[in-house]
Design a protein around this motif. Structure first.
Motif, PDB file in Angstrom:
ATOM      1  N   THR A  85       0.845  -1.187   0.000  1.00 20.46           N
ATOM      2  CA  THR A  85       0.000   0.000   0.000  1.00 20.46           C
ATOM      3  C   THR A  85       0.877   1.232   0.000  1.00 20.46           C
ATOM      4  O   THR A  85       2.093   1.134   0.021  1.00 20.46           O
ATOM      5  CB  THR A  85      -0.913  -0.003   1.236  1.00 20.46           C
ATOM      6  OG1 THR A  85      -0.120  -0.271   2.400  1.00 20.46           O
ATOM      7  CG2 THR A  85      -1.984  -1.055   1.117  1.00 20.46           C
ATOM      8  N   THR A  86       0.259   2.388  -0.037  1.00 19.92           N
ATOM      9  CA  THR A  86       1.040   3.609  -0.210  1.00 19.92           C
ATOM     10  C   THR A  86       0.808   4.612   0.896  1.00 19.92           C
ATOM     11  O   THR A  86      -0.273   4.710   1.450  1.00 19.92           O
ATOM     12  CB  THR A  86       0.689   4.299  -1.535  1.00 19.92           C
ATOM     13  OG1 THR A  86      -0.700   4.610  -1.532  1.00 19.92           O
ATOM     14  CG2 THR A  86       1.005   3.413  -2.709  1.00 19.92           C
ATOM     15  N   ASN A  87       1.864   5.330   1.206  1.00 23.10           N
ATOM     16  CA  ASN A  87       1.750   6.511   2.046  1.00 23.10           C
ATOM     17  C   ASN A  87       1.431   7.686   1.146  1.00 23.10           C
ATOM     18  O   ASN A  87       1.900   7.757   0.017  1.00 23.10           O
ATOM     19  CB  ASN A  87       3.071   6.851   2.725  1.00 23.10           C
ATOM     20  CG  ASN A  87       3.313   6.053   3.978  1.00 23.10           C
ATOM     21  OD1 ASN A  87       2.378   5.566   4.589  1.00 23.10           O
ATOM     22  ND2 ASN A  87       4.559   5.923   4.340  1.00 23.10           N
ATOM     23  N   THR A  88       0.675   8.621   1.645  1.00 21.92           N
ATOM     24  CA  THR A  88       0.507   9.903   0.979  1.00 21.92           C
ATOM     25  C   THR A  88       0.655  10.954   2.050  1.00 21.92           C
ATOM     26  O   THR A  88      -0.058  10.925   3.028  1.00 21.92           O
ATOM     27  CB  THR A  88      -0.877  10.054   0.334  1.00 21.92           C
ATOM     28  OG1 THR A  88      -1.111   8.935  -0.516  1.00 21.92           O
ATOM     29  CG2 THR A  88      -0.937  11.320  -0.488  1.00 21.92           C
TER      30      THR A  88
ATOM     31  N   MET B 245      -6.081   3.264  12.240  1.00 18.95           N
ATOM     32  CA  MET B 245      -7.012   4.331  11.928  1.00 18.95           C
ATOM     33  C   MET B 245      -6.328   5.703  11.931  1.00 18.95           C
ATOM     34  O   MET B 245      -6.600   6.540  11.062  1.00 18.95           O
ATOM     35  CB  MET B 245      -8.169   4.330  12.946  1.00 18.95           C
ATOM     36  CG  MET B 245      -9.049   3.095  12.888  1.00 18.95           C
ATOM     37  SD  MET B 245      -9.676   2.762  11.231  1.00 18.95           S
ATOM     38  CE  MET B 245     -10.428   4.333  10.848  1.00 18.95           C
ATOM     39  N   LEU B 246      -5.437   5.936  12.869  1.00 20.81           N
ATOM     40  CA  LEU B 246      -4.719   7.216  12.899  1.00 20.81           C
ATOM     41  C   LEU B 246      -3.796   7.342  11.686  1.00 20.81           C
ATOM     42  O   LEU B 246      -3.701   8.420  11.084  1.00 20.81           O
ATOM     43  CB  LEU B 246      -3.925   7.357  14.195  1.00 20.81           C
ATOM     44  CG  LEU B 246      -4.734   7.606  15.467  1.00 20.81           C
ATOM     45  CD1 LEU B 246      -3.793   7.756  16.660  1.00 20.81           C
ATOM     46  CD2 LEU B 246      -5.620   8.847  15.334  1.00 20.81           C
ATOM     47  N   ALA B 247      -3.090   6.261  11.330  1.00 25.83           N
ATOM     48  CA  ALA B 247      -2.224   6.308  10.151  1.00 25.83           C
ATOM     49  C   ALA B 247      -3.051   6.557   8.893  1.00 25.83           C
ATOM     50  O   ALA B 247      -2.660   7.343   8.024  1.00 25.83           O
ATOM     51  CB  ALA B 247      -1.434   5.009  10.036  1.00 25.83           C
TER      52      ALA B 247
ATOM     53  N   ASN C   8      -4.002  10.055   8.725  1.00 27.42           N
ATOM     54  CA  ASN C   8      -2.816  10.838   8.377  1.00 27.42           C
ATOM     55  C   ASN C   8      -2.436  10.669   6.913  1.00 27.42           C
ATOM     56  O   ASN C   8      -1.406  11.179   6.484  1.00 27.42           O
ATOM     57  CB  ASN C   8      -1.631  10.401   9.246  1.00 27.42           C
ATOM     58  CG  ASN C   8      -1.558  11.130  10.564  1.00 27.42           C
ATOM     59  OD1 ASN C   8      -0.917  12.167  10.656  1.00 27.42           O
ATOM     60  ND2 ASN C   8      -2.194  10.587  11.586  1.00 27.42           N
ATOM     61  N   LEU C   9      -3.233   9.903   6.147  1.00 28.92           N
ATOM     62  CA  LEU C   9      -2.937   9.614   4.738  1.00 28.92           C
ATOM     63  C   LEU C   9      -1.667   8.789   4.589  1.00 28.92           C
ATOM     64  O   LEU C   9      -0.971   8.871   3.577  1.00 28.92           O
ATOM     65  CB  LEU C   9      -2.821  10.917   3.927  1.00 28.92           C
ATOM     66  CG  LEU C   9      -4.033  11.840   3.969  1.00 28.92           C
ATOM     67  CD1 LEU C   9      -3.696  13.191   3.357  1.00 28.92           C
ATOM     68  CD2 LEU C   9      -5.226  11.219   3.268  1.00 28.92           C
TER      69      LEU C   9
END
Length: 385
Positions: free
Chosen positions: A2-5, A338-340, A343-344
């Motif tokens: 998956t990806t961070n944004t 959920m917090l991550a 935070n996108l």
């Protein structure tokens, strides 16, 4: 997979985009973590702050993950990005690795990325620069002219990769007084705390406030982690009791959900509807994460450390208490997912979901969380709005 944004921050500028040491340092600062085994893209979006994303190397070395790579690139394009600087990080960039491993990843991952970018349909999207860092060196990669054998990759000779502390980006963070993300450490004090816990099951109808328990546990961890701590034994026991009280509470679904709601309300003036919490975050963009509940923030870090205590308690406590510790670990993992996500930071959230799946393969929660992070379902807020 998956990806961070993440927004790079409105005051951040890529002043040394041609220097992979600086790009890696910028990524570490913006993502609030030490990048490891990942693809990092840095793109400027017209009318908004710079954008940085990361994805695990799986999307580049596993043929089955190519659709996820396309989704990752398209995400940037849909947010207004047209050009990007790419960085492939093998290990953490500095740790010793076999040369042949770095060479193989350099060729395979670079080819997969450049060819995927070239084949994107719709609006054009270009990679201005592609660097591979690993084993303490960096190489630049770009496409050559096609020949009869197919695509050609041109790879520059290796150059030394500077340490984070030697970069201008790191110096700038020190001058501004902002905390600099550090590599994970052993934290033996958390193991000591785990061994000192006495967990007692919290009743489903308990009237305790998890926010108050979290505040007390957070302060207790700060004291327990103080350099050169030489306090009295009874003070250590009391602080362990405060940590135990929080862990016992978040082992109850209703109470860890309440703690999540209080994290969402941090820095906000309104109270969020507990029954419609997720729907509200997806629908209403006025709900934005406070710095304390973003990666690297004091609340976020405390939740990570409490989760680590719960994990270490699994092997050190009697069987009945181990069950409570496991439920607390599961609750804190879901909360951090959920917090991550809010935070996108979808890669971080996806990694936590993967941990949940491995530890509890029969979990009904993991598929629901995975759908949010892998689809992905976006929160309503966005840094440029």
């Amino acid at each position: 997979m998956t990806t961070n944004t993440s927004p790079a921050g409105p005051d951040r500028r890529l002043l040394h985009a041609a220097d992979p040491s600086e790009l890696l340092a910028e990524a570490r600062i913006c993502l609030h973590t030490v990048p490891t085994d990942c693809l990092i893209l840095m793109s400027s979006c017209p009318g908004g702050p710079p954008m940085i994303t990361s994805a695990t190397l799986d999307v580049l070395v596993d043929q089955d993950e190519t659709p996820v790579l396309v989704q990752h690139l398209d995400l940037i394009r849909r947010r207004g990005g047209r050009r990007a600087h790419a960085l492939l990080v093998v290990g953490d960039g500095h740790q010793p690795l076999p040369d042949h491993l770095v060479d193989e990843i350099t060729v395979l991952a670079s080819a997969r990325l450049l060819l995927t970018v070239a084949e994107l349909t719709g609006d054009p999207f270009d990679i201005d620069s592609l660097w591979v860092v690993g084993n303490g060196v960096c190489r630049r990669v770009h496409r050559g002219e096609q020949d009869g054998a197919g695509e050609r990759l041109l790879i520059s000779p290796p150059e030394p990769l500077r340490e984070f502390s030697e970069t201008c980006a790191a110096a700038g963070e020190v001058l501004t007084g902002r905390p600099v993300p550090q590599a994970p450490r052993e934290q033996p004090e958390l193991t000591q705390v785990a061994r000192g816990l006495r967990l007692v099951r919290t009743e489903l109808s308990a009237a305790c406030d998890p926010g108050e328990l979290f505040d007390a546990a957070r302060r207790a961890l700060e004291r327990l982690d103080a350099p050169g701590r030489s306090g009295r034994e009874e003070d250590f026991v009391t602080d362990c009791e405060r940590v135990a009280a929080l862990l016992s509470a978040v082992a109850v679904d209703r109470l860890h959900w309440e703690l999540l709601a209080q994290c969402v309300e941090r820095g906000q003036q309104d109270r969020i509807d507990r029954e419609e919490l997720l729907q509200t975050l997806v629908r209403e963009d006025q709900w934005r994460p406070d710095p304390d509940v973003c990666a690297g923030g004091s609340w976020y870090v405390a939740l990570e450390r409490l989760r680590a205590v719960a994990e270490r308690a699994l092997g050190d406590l009697p069987a009945p208490q181990c069950g409570i510790a496991r439920e607390a670990w599961r609750g804190l993992t879901a909360l951090l997912v959920m917090l991550a996500w809010w935070n996108l930071r979808f890669a971080t959230a996806g990694g936590l979901v993967d941990e949940l799946r491995v530890r509890e393969p029969g979990s009904t929660l993991a598929p629901l969380l995975a759908r949010m992070t892998d689809t992905p379902i976006f929160p309503a807020w966005w840094p440029s709005t």
